[in-house]
Design an enzyme around this catalytic site. Structure first.
Site, PDB file in Angstrom:
ATOM      1  N   LYS A  22      -8.471 -32.999  -5.103  1.00  0.00           N
ATOM      2  CA  LYS A  22      -9.642 -32.312  -4.546  1.00  0.00           C
ATOM      3  C   LYS A  22     -10.042 -31.112  -5.388  1.00  0.00           C
ATOM      4  O   LYS A  22     -11.231 -30.906  -5.679  1.00  0.00           O
ATOM      5  CB  LYS A  22      -9.355 -31.851  -3.117  1.00  0.00           C
ATOM      6  CG  LYS A  22     -10.550 -31.158  -2.463  1.00  0.00           C
ATOM      7  CD  LYS A  22     -10.184 -30.396  -1.215  1.00  0.00           C
ATOM      8  CE  LYS A  22      -9.694 -29.005  -1.541  1.00  0.00           C
ATOM      9  NZ  LYS A  22      -9.601 -28.126  -0.352  1.00  0.00           N
ATOM     10  N   ASN A  23      -9.070 -30.305  -5.796  1.00  0.00           N
ATOM     11  CA  ASN A  23      -9.396 -29.077  -6.516  1.00  0.00           C
ATOM     12  C   ASN A  23     -10.046 -29.356  -7.869  1.00  0.00           C
ATOM     13  O   ASN A  23     -10.883 -28.581  -8.330  1.00  0.00           O
ATOM     14  CB  ASN A  23      -8.139 -28.217  -6.693  1.00  0.00           C
ATOM     15  CG  ASN A  23      -7.670 -27.618  -5.384  1.00  0.00           C
ATOM     16  OD1 ASN A  23      -8.444 -27.491  -4.437  1.00  0.00           O
ATOM     17  ND2 ASN A  23      -6.399 -27.260  -5.309  1.00  0.00           N
ATOM     18  N   ARG A  97     -16.083 -23.508   0.664  1.00  0.00           N
ATOM     19  CA  ARG A  97     -15.757 -22.488  -0.326  1.00  0.00           C
ATOM     20  C   ARG A  97     -16.016 -22.975  -1.748  1.00  0.00           C
ATOM     21  O   ARG A  97     -16.431 -22.209  -2.618  1.00  0.00           O
ATOM     22  CB  ARG A  97     -14.299 -22.046  -0.179  1.00  0.00           C
ATOM     23  CG  ARG A  97     -13.972 -20.848  -1.065  1.00  0.00           C
ATOM     24  CD  ARG A  97     -12.668 -20.195  -0.723  1.00  0.00           C
ATOM     25  NE  ARG A  97     -12.517 -18.961  -1.493  1.00  0.00           N
ATOM     26  CZ  ARG A  97     -13.025 -17.798  -1.143  1.00  0.00           C
ATOM     27  NH1 ARG A  97     -13.732 -17.694  -0.035  1.00  0.00           N
ATOM     28  NH2 ARG A  97     -12.856 -16.723  -1.895  1.00  0.00           N
ATOM     29  N   ASP A 121     -10.639 -22.366   3.786  1.00  0.00           N
ATOM     30  CA  ASP A 121      -9.388 -21.969   4.435  1.00  0.00           C
ATOM     31  C   ASP A 121      -9.168 -20.468   4.312  1.00  0.00           C
ATOM     32  O   ASP A 121      -9.455 -19.868   3.281  1.00  0.00           O
ATOM     33  CB  ASP A 121      -8.200 -22.700   3.790  1.00  0.00           C
ATOM     34  CG  ASP A 121      -8.302 -24.203   3.965  1.00  0.00           C
ATOM     35  OD1 ASP A 121      -8.875 -24.626   4.979  1.00  0.00           O
ATOM     36  OD2 ASP A 121      -7.811 -24.932   3.088  1.00  0.00           O
TER      37      ASP A 121
END
Length: 262
Positions: A22-23, A97, A121
């Site tokens: 994901k990152n 984010r 988060d």
């Protein structure tokens, strides 16, 4: 309220195909905004945050085509920049984010980038200072609407390379600044840059697109700005956190698992 009920004492067996990281995906997807040419990305994970970002790109005017499981093409050749100041964007951007990383590419290519205060988060301070300080060092002007909690950076005359020392080795901050610097005039040197695998993947993709980034994998990046970038193909790495979790699970349960495509 949903619950998980876990019954221990059972061994596991089988093959695992970990999803894409994901990152890395969030950075790579934002980078498609740097070119008007088509970019093909494989192994995109089918998860909420990534799908939210793809939705933002679509609303911005990026042409998105699904080519198979986890594979998409993106073409940002006719963007609707007015969307960036719409109420819809303020709502969608604030819920993710990772949306902060569209600012660098938009600033580099179009001379402006806007973002509502992003969510995500709640882990520690998670400041945005590194991002905006880097943009300012490259010559952008910063503005903030306190009432709407809306950030903006503008550089109508373009960005100019410079030397900078990041106040923290932020992965997303480094990624955002790198994406802005690849189209800046002259040379940008970034000290205390993040060097995680996700950022290395981003730099490798940008170099395939025609960027000139040296020092990939180190804490000092040197970027020679170019006038434009082209399309490319890129495959996202499997998620290291997921792989590590399966390894730990196999060890604790004395199980035999095969993790494929790593």
């Amino acid at each position: 309220m949903g619950i998980f009920q876990i019954e221990g004492g059972h061994q596991l067996k089988g093959e695992i195909h970990p999803q894409g990281a994901k990152n890395e995906a969030l950075q790579i997807l934002c980078a498609v905004l740097l070119t008007s040419e088509k970019v093909r990305i494989e192994n995109i994970p089918d998860i909420r945050d990534v799908n939210k970002l793809i939705g933002i790109l679509k609303n911005l005017g990026v042409k998105v085509e699904a080519k198979g499981k986890g594979t998409y093409t993106f073409q940002a050749d006719d963007l609707n920049l007015e969307y960036l100041e719409s109420e819809l964007f303020k709502k969608e951007g604030s819920s993710l984010r990772g949306s902060i990383m569209i600012v660098g590419p938009l600033l580099a290519r179009f001379g402006k980038g806007y973002i509502p205060r992003p969510g995500g988060d709640k882990i520690g301070r998670r400041r945005l200072d590194t991002h905006f300080k880097g943009f300012i060092d490259l010559g952008a002007k910063f503005r903030y609407n306190k009432e709407e909690r809306f950030y903006g950076v503008e550089a109508p005359d373009g960005l100019t390379g410079t030397y900078m020392l990041l106040d923290q080795a932020s992965v997303t901050g480094t990624a955002n600044i790198v994406m802005a610097a690849v189209l800046a005039k002259g040379t940008t040197t970034i000290y205390n840059a993040a060097c995680e695998p996700y950022l290395q993947q981003l730099c490798k993709m940008l170099n395939k697109m025609g960027a000139m980034i040296d020092g990939v994998g180190s804490n000092m990046l040197m970027i020679e700005g170019v006038t434009e970038l082209g399309g490319c193909e890129h495959r996202i790495l499997p998620d290291m956190i997921e792989i590590g979790s399966w390894i730990g699970l196999a060890a604790m349960t004395k199980s035999e698992l095969t993790i494929k495509d790593v």
